[in-house]
Design an enzyme around this catalytic site. Structure first.
Site, PDB file in Angstrom:
ATOM      1  N   LYS A  25       0.578  -0.739  -0.278  1.00  0.00           N
ATOM      2  CA  LYS A  25       0.063  -0.381   0.110  1.00  0.00           C
ATOM      3  C   LYS A  25       0.799   1.188  -0.214  1.00  0.00           C
ATOM      4  O   LYS A  25       0.874   1.743  -0.640  1.00  0.00           O
ATOM      5  CB  LYS A  25      -0.653   0.053   1.763  1.00  0.00           C
ATOM      6  CG  LYS A  25      -2.513  -1.064   0.500  1.00  0.00           C
ATOM      7  CD  LYS A  25      -2.789  -0.873   2.236  1.00  0.00           C
ATOM      8  CE  LYS A  25      -1.826  -0.916   3.325  1.00  0.00           C
ATOM      9  NZ  LYS A  25      -1.298  -1.934   4.319  1.00  0.00           N
ATOM     10  N   THR A  26       1.778   1.401   0.605  1.00  0.00           N
ATOM     11  CA  THR A  26       3.103   2.746   0.612  1.00  0.00           C
ATOM     12  C   THR A  26       3.629   2.760  -0.103  1.00  0.00           C
ATOM     13  O   THR A  26       3.627   3.968  -0.797  1.00  0.00           O
ATOM     14  CB  THR A  26       3.827   2.564   2.729  1.00  0.00           C
ATOM     15  OG1 THR A  26       3.199   1.752   3.116  1.00  0.00           O
ATOM     16  CG2 THR A  26       4.894   3.832   1.902  1.00  0.00           C
ATOM     17  N   LYS A  81      -0.142   8.555   6.687  1.00  0.00           N
ATOM     18  CA  LYS A  81      -0.809   7.522   7.132  1.00  0.00           C
ATOM     19  C   LYS A  81      -0.875   7.351   8.818  1.00  0.00           C
ATOM     20  O   LYS A  81      -0.159   7.792   9.088  1.00  0.00           O
ATOM     21  CB  LYS A  81       0.570   5.940   6.688  1.00  0.00           C
ATOM     22  CG  LYS A  81      -0.088   5.521   7.477  1.00  0.00           C
ATOM     23  CD  LYS A  81       2.197   4.081   7.190  1.00  0.00           C
ATOM     24  CE  LYS A  81       1.264   2.837   7.702  1.00  0.00           C
ATOM     25  NZ  LYS A  81       0.803   1.925   6.872  1.00  0.00           N
ATOM     26  N   GLY A 102      -4.425   3.556   4.756  1.00  0.00           N
ATOM     27  CA  GLY A 102      -5.011   2.961   5.454  1.00  0.00           C
ATOM     28  C   GLY A 102      -4.376   1.556   6.361  1.00  0.00           C
ATOM     29  O   GLY A 102      -2.733   2.070   5.806  1.00  0.00           O
ATOM     30  N   VAL A 103      -4.873   0.725   7.061  1.00  0.00           N
ATOM     31  CA  VAL A 103      -3.605   0.017   8.489  1.00  0.00           C
ATOM     32  C   VAL A 103      -3.805  -0.949   7.654  1.00  0.00           C
ATOM     33  O   VAL A 103      -5.118  -2.097   7.565  1.00  0.00           O
ATOM     34  CB  VAL A 103      -3.305  -0.015   9.306  1.00  0.00           C
ATOM     35  CG1 VAL A 103      -5.030   0.657  10.203  1.00  0.00           C
ATOM     36  CG2 VAL A 103      -2.517  -0.467  10.306  1.00  0.00           C
ATOM     37  N   PRO A 133       5.082  -3.750 -11.577  1.00  0.00           N
ATOM     38  CA  PRO A 133       5.991  -5.253 -11.833  1.00  0.00           C
ATOM     39  C   PRO A 133       7.761  -5.056 -10.449  1.00  0.00           C
ATOM     40  O   PRO A 133       7.309  -3.969  -9.671  1.00  0.00           O
ATOM     41  CB  PRO A 133       6.433  -5.249 -13.088  1.00  0.00           C
ATOM     42  CG  PRO A 133       6.725  -3.225 -13.576  1.00  0.00           C
ATOM     43  CD  PRO A 133       5.514  -2.905 -13.086  1.00  0.00           C
TER      44      PRO A 133
END
Length: 230
Positions: A16-17, A38, A124-125, A212
């Site tokens: 996600k990050t 975050k 999100g987390v 990728p």
């Protein structure tokens, strides 16, 4: 009014990050200011820092056109817990319950910093439904913020099931799914292209890009593989 999106994932460890930072760079390449947040993180190093927060901080240095020091720490991150465990457990261990109000305020302040033409990305987390405490889970936080969702799919065995269940949970809460990103958190899975094609046909949102493995200059180098969610 600034655009804002909530970036969630099909699970923890799906990137996600990384995807959020790549999106920040992509938005900046389009000539727009972008701010990443975050709000909740668990797992601090000996120096008190968190790897994901520092990655977003570094991207913000590039993507906020004015003095990046205008982004207060409380806006970038509302809750950082030391143990790398589930947030509600970490909050209990440190006796610091997670409340939604400071996060709502942080997002409002981030929109003001981004300005009228800017974009705010809120990470999100873990996955979409992670317990946070008495006020609810991460899905409840997403509802409270009321932002369009961007789903990061970790392309590995089981990803189709995880992605479809997450998209269904998002839809049931009345949240728009603005797009999804196929990320490769490890070696490329067998039948990678076929799995992406299946998800493309099945998910009720556009594919924003396929990231990728082993890109040079990542995550800035990954920006060219992404489309904007608007």
């Amino acid at each position: 009014m600034s655009r804002a999106f909530f970036v969630t994932g099909t699970d923890t460890g799906v990137g996600k990050t990384y995807a959020l930072c790549a999106l920040l760079y992509r938005i900046r390449k389009a000539g727009l200011p972008a701010v990443g947040l975050k709000p909740i993180a668990a797992g601090a190093e000996a120096n008190g820092r968190n790897e994901d927060i520092e990655a977003i901080r570094a991207a913000n240095l590039v993507t906020i056109p004015q003095n990046p020091n205008t982004l207060p720490e409380a806006v970038l991150n509302s809750y950082l817990f030391s143990p790398p465990i589930a947030p509600h457990l970490a909050a209990g261990e440190e006796n610091r319950p997670i409340h939604f109000a400071p996060i709502v305020t942080a997002v409002t302040n981030a929109k003001a910093i981004a300005g009228e033409t800017g974009v705010v990305l809120v990470e999100g987390v873990g996955g979409f439904r992670v317990p946070l405490g008495e006020e609810g889970d991460s899905a409840d936080l997403a509802v409270r913020l009321g932002l369009p969702m961007i789903l990061v799919v970790g392309m590995r065995l089981g990803c189709i099931n995880h992605a479809l269940l997450t998209a269904e949970a998002i839809n049931r809460r009345g949240l728009p799914l603005a797009g999804w990103i196929a990320n490769t958190p490890g070696d490329a899975m067998p039948y990678f292209a076929e799995n992406v094609a299946t998800l493309r046909q099945s998910l009720p949102a556009p594919l924003l890009g396929v990231l990728p493995v082993g890109l040079p200059g990542e995550p800035a180098g990954a920006a060219e593989y992404l489309s904007l969610p608007f």
